[in-house]
Scaffold this motif. Structure first.
Motif, PDB file in Angstrom:
ATOM      1  N   LYS A  72       0.868  -1.183   0.000  1.00 54.31           N
ATOM      2  CA  LYS A  72       0.000   0.000   0.000  1.00 54.31           C
ATOM      3  C   LYS A  72       0.900   1.226   0.000  1.00 54.31           C
ATOM      4  N   SER A  73       0.737   2.080  -0.992  1.00 55.63           N
ATOM      5  CA  SER A  73       1.498   3.331  -1.005  1.00 55.63           C
ATOM      6  C   SER A  73       0.533   4.472  -1.312  1.00 55.63           C
ATOM      7  N   VAL A  74       1.011   5.677  -1.088  1.00 61.29           N
ATOM      8  CA  VAL A  74       0.096   6.816  -1.119  1.00 61.29           C
ATOM      9  C   VAL A  74       0.651   7.944  -1.988  1.00 61.29           C
ATOM     10  N   PHE A  75      -0.234   8.569  -2.742  1.00 60.37           N
ATOM     11  CA  PHE A  75       0.160   9.755  -3.512  1.00 60.37           C
ATOM     12  C   PHE A  75      -0.133  11.033  -2.734  1.00 60.37           C
ATOM     13  N   ASN A  76       0.841  11.918  -2.743  1.00 60.70           N
ATOM     14  CA  ASN A  76       0.704  13.201  -2.054  1.00 60.70           C
ATOM     15  C   ASN A  76       0.754  14.344  -3.050  1.00 60.70           C
ATOM     16  N   ARG A  77       0.331  15.482  -2.573  1.00 56.48           N
ATOM     17  CA  ARG A  77       0.535  16.699  -3.349  1.00 56.48           C
ATOM     18  C   ARG A  77       1.754  17.411  -2.790  1.00 56.48           C
ATOM     19  N   LYS A  78       2.671  17.737  -3.678  1.00 50.93           N
ATOM     20  CA  LYS A  78       3.858  18.494  -3.290  1.00 50.93           C
ATOM     21  C   LYS A  78       3.650  19.887  -3.885  1.00 50.93           C
ATOM     22  N   ASN A  79       3.399  20.853  -3.018  1.00 47.99           N
ATOM     23  CA  ASN A  79       2.951  22.160  -3.495  1.00 47.99           C
ATOM     24  C   ASN A  79       4.102  23.097  -3.791  1.00 47.99           C
ATOM     25  N   TYR A  80       4.164  23.554  -4.999  1.00 45.53           N
ATOM     26  CA  TYR A  80       5.090  24.624  -5.351  1.00 45.53           C
ATOM     27  C   TYR A  80       4.678  25.199  -6.687  1.00 45.53           C
ATOM     28  N   PHE A  81       5.090  26.410  -6.931  1.00 39.34           N
ATOM     29  CA  PHE A  81       4.670  27.045  -8.164  1.00 39.34           C
ATOM     30  C   PHE A  81       5.809  27.147  -9.167  1.00 39.34           C
ATOM     31  N   TYR A  82       5.540  26.650 -10.357  1.00 42.37           N
ATOM     32  CA  TYR A  82       6.403  26.875 -11.507  1.00 42.37           C
ATOM     33  C   TYR A  82       5.510  27.026 -12.717  1.00 42.37           C
ATOM     34  N   PRO A  83       5.899  27.822 -13.678  1.00 44.30           N
ATOM     35  CA  PRO A  83       5.034  27.993 -14.853  1.00 44.30           C
ATOM     36  C   PRO A  83       4.768  26.686 -15.599  1.00 44.30           C
ATOM     37  N   ASP A  84       5.694  25.724 -15.460  1.00 48.44           N
ATOM     38  CA  ASP A  84       5.493  24.472 -16.200  1.00 48.44           C
ATOM     39  C   ASP A  84       4.763  23.413 -15.360  1.00 48.44           C
ATOM     40  N   LEU A  85       4.216  23.838 -14.248  1.00 48.08           N
ATOM     41  CA  LEU A  85       3.487  22.909 -13.371  1.00 48.08           C
ATOM     42  C   LEU A  85       2.063  23.449 -13.198  1.00 48.08           C
ATOM     43  N   PRO A  86       1.164  23.100 -14.124  1.00 49.20           N
ATOM     44  CA  PRO A  86      -0.135  23.789 -14.186  1.00 49.20           C
ATOM     45  C   PRO A  86      -0.968  23.679 -12.912  1.00 49.20           C
ATOM     46  N   LYS A  87      -0.864  22.601 -12.186  1.00 49.02           N
ATOM     47  CA  LYS A  87      -1.695  22.463 -10.989  1.00 49.02           C
ATOM     48  C   LYS A  87      -1.143  23.277  -9.815  1.00 49.02           C
ATOM     49  N   ALA A  88       0.104  23.725  -9.941  1.00 50.12           N
ATOM     50  CA  ALA A  88       0.828  24.367  -8.837  1.00 50.12           C
ATOM     51  C   ALA A  88       1.108  23.370  -7.711  1.00 50.12           C
ATOM     52  N   TYR A  89       0.962  22.113  -8.015  1.00 47.87           N
ATOM     53  CA  TYR A  89       1.489  21.054  -7.144  1.00 47.87           C
ATOM     54  C   TYR A  89       1.848  19.873  -8.035  1.00 47.87           C
ATOM     55  N   GLN A  90       2.754  19.057  -7.525  1.00 40.76           N
ATOM     56  CA  GLN A  90       3.149  17.865  -8.264  1.00 40.76           C
ATOM     57  C   GLN A  90       2.612  16.664  -7.493  1.00 40.76           C
ATOM     58  N   ILE A  91       2.025  15.725  -8.188  1.00 39.13           N
ATOM     59  CA  ILE A  91       1.596  14.513  -7.487  1.00 39.13           C
ATOM     60  C   ILE A  91       2.817  13.601  -7.371  1.00 39.13           C
ATOM     61  N   SER A  92       3.131  13.251  -6.125  1.00 37.91           N
ATOM     62  CA  SER A  92       4.332  12.466  -5.858  1.00 37.91           C
ATOM     63  C   SER A  92       4.043  11.563  -4.655  1.00 37.91           C
ATOM     64  N   GLN A  93       4.990  10.716  -4.319  1.00 36.55           N
ATOM     65  CA  GLN A  93       4.808   9.902  -3.117  1.00 36.55           C
ATOM     66  C   GLN A  93       5.754  10.417  -2.058  1.00 36.55           C
ATOM     67  N   PHE A  94       5.320  10.418  -0.828  1.00 37.76           N
ATOM     68  CA  PHE A  94       6.143  11.008   0.222  1.00 37.76           C
ATOM     69  C   PHE A  94       6.406  10.017   1.357  1.00 37.76           C
TER      70      PHE A  94
END
Ligand code: ADP
Ligand code: MG
Ligand code: ZN
Length: 474
Positions: A72-94
């Motif tokens: 069982k693993s979990v996806f997190n939101r990693k919040n940061y702003f870059y113009p090439d990251l439209p959601k302003a967060y990256q979905i990643s595992q933490f």
């Protein structure tokens, strides 16, 4: 007096057909913003759906490095702003990555060393900013491409070890066929964390992270430069002032690292579980399928030596790329003698591949090579003539091997009567030497062979000449 401490983070794109959370294509090099949809553009209301293939590839990687696979693993939101990251967060595992605690064995100067792998987790790639003279553009084709981030323990002690580790990792990804790991196209990128410490000290000192290195050469140079910079600061009594946790970039023109920004602490990313995605549950069927991994380079090296009796160095060269090992296996599977394959592949064909042409793009494919090598094995042409045939085939790969041999007039004469006629002529002309031979001067035999071969202008099959000459002299 200093010991170097290096830990590497590698981002590798998984070679799935579609992105990790939508069904857009991952194809590289197409017109900008043609592989995008509401999900990877982060339009309101669009929801991510996890790509199962990406999960399977991550598990296969875990199996290859003897890691624990988290069921069982979990996806997190990693919040940061870059113009090439439209959601302003990256979905990643933490906190819970899919792969945890593995190892990789590297070989440096003939010594094996175990390098720990902390974790490997799934995440999405960002898009790409393209900077032009007075403005910037963004291409989101890459946004949402699945990435596996592989984090090593700080176990590496030199830039040589770092490069050996990366090469080994690269090989595993390629042989598993889970990533193209193409460094030029950016599908295999490395961040190097570098620190130094007085020899004998076991505590970890301040690390500097050098971002986005994408060639083995630059990785080595960037690490060497950084070690130099930190050691000099230490020796000048300026370590505390000049070495602090930060992100640096490698300037590939001047071969120096430059400060880019202070390093964020993970708290600044405001990680939290992504409410749009359920935890990833790996069931038994999926697990069992994904851990069935193909033979990797190290195993092939051992098998090639055992099964085909070839030297370790040659075996290592044959697994230098997956394409080379496939090519070799095609040849031996066609029952060509392994030693002949080694010579013609590693020496003759390799030597003829120039200007960026590789075994993958070689004009002579393995099928053609098989046809060609069969003609050497059955004595139709000599090895020497073979080189000429190969030269010709490099330029005219579509022509038929037998036709080429015929056309170049390189067919060996194995026809007994033609050879015997010449033998008799030579023996008659050298009656005195024949007498010496018969009186016990064995080495005359070599002289006769030479004369016959010369008269045959290289077209006689030497084995045949030896055999017939023996019987004529008997
Ligand atoms: P972050 O994402 O903040 O960079 P990670 O935990 O993903 O953090 O990666 C940290 C990397 O830095 C690992 O590869 C680890 O081995 C390495 N590392 C940690 N401390 C040091 C140190 N003092 N010197 C060199 N490398 C280090
Ligand atoms: Mg990092
Ligand atoms: Zn999409």
């Amino acid at each position: 007096m200093f010991e170097v401490v290096i830990g590497l983070e590698v981002h590798t794109q998984l070679n799935t057909k579609t992105k990790i959370f939508c069904s857009c294509s991952t194809s590289f090099g197409d017109e900008a913003n043609t592989h995008v949809c509401p999900t990877c553009l982060a339009l309101p209301g669009a929801l991510p759906v996890l790509n199962k293939e990406a999960v399977k590839k991550a598990i296969s990687f875990g199996a290859a490095i003897n890691a624990k696979i988290n069921k069982k693993s979990v996806f997190n939101r990693k919040n940061y702003f870059y113009p090439d990251l439209p959601k302003a967060y990256q979905i990643s595992q933490f906190e819970i990555p899919i792969v945890e605690g593995g190892e990789l064995i590297i070989d440096v100067n003939g010594e094996k060393k175990r390098i720990g792998i902390t974790r490997a987790h799934l995440e999405e790639d960002a898009g790409k900013n393209i900077h032009e003279s007075d403005h910037s553009l963004v291409d989101l084709n890459r946004a949402g491409t699945p990435l596996l981030e592989i984090v090593s323990e700080p176990d590496l002690r030199s830039s040589d070890e770092a490069v050996a580790y990366l090469k080994k990792l690269h090989s595993i990804l390629r042989f598993l066929n889970i990533s193209d790991a193409n460094m030029q196209e950016g599908s295999f990128r490395c961040d190097a964390n570098v620190s130094i410490r007085p020899k004998g000290d076991s505590k970890l000192y301040t690390r500097v992270e050098i971002k986005n290195l994408n060639s083995f050469k630059f990785i080595q140079k960037a690490i060497d430069y950084e070690v130099e910079r930190q050691s000099a600061a230490w020796e000048d009594g300026k370590y505390d002032e000049e070495v602090y946790q930060e992100t640096r970039l490698f300037d590939t023109t001047n071969l120096v690292t430059r400060s880019m920004r202070g390093k964020e602490d993970s708290a600044e990313y405001r990680y939290f579980p992504d409410p749009d995605l359920l935890p990833v549950l790996v069931d038994k069927a999926m697990y069992d399928e994904a851990i069935k991994i193909p033979e990797l380079a190290d195993e092939k090296v051992v098998r090639y030596q055992k099964e085909f009796g070839i030297k370790e160095d040659d075996a290592l060269n044959l697994v230098s790329t997956i394409e080379m090992s496939r090519y070799f296996e095609d040849l031996v599977n066609a029952k060509i003698s392994p030693k002949l394959c080694v010579t013609w592949l590693l020496v003759e064909l390799n030597g003829r591949l120039k200007n960026g042409v590789t075994i993958e793009t070689s004009p002579i494919n393995s099928n053609k090579m098989i046809e060609f090598l069969k003609r050497i094995e059955d004595g139709t042409i000599s090895g020497k003539a073979g080189k000429e045939v190969l030269d010709y085939l490099m330029e005219h790969p579509d022509e038929d091997v037998d036709t080429v041999i015929e056309k170049l007039g390189l067919k060996q004469v194995s026809d007994d009567s033609a050879i015997v006629a010449i033998i008799d002529q030579i023996l008659a002309a050298n009656a005195d030497k024949v007498a010496e031979y018969k009186a016990g001067k064995d080495k005359m035999f070599g002289f006769f062979v030479g004369q016959v071969m010369k008269e045959g202008k290289g077209a006689f099959n030497p084995a045949k000449v030896n055999e017939l000459l023996k019987s004529r002299l008997a």
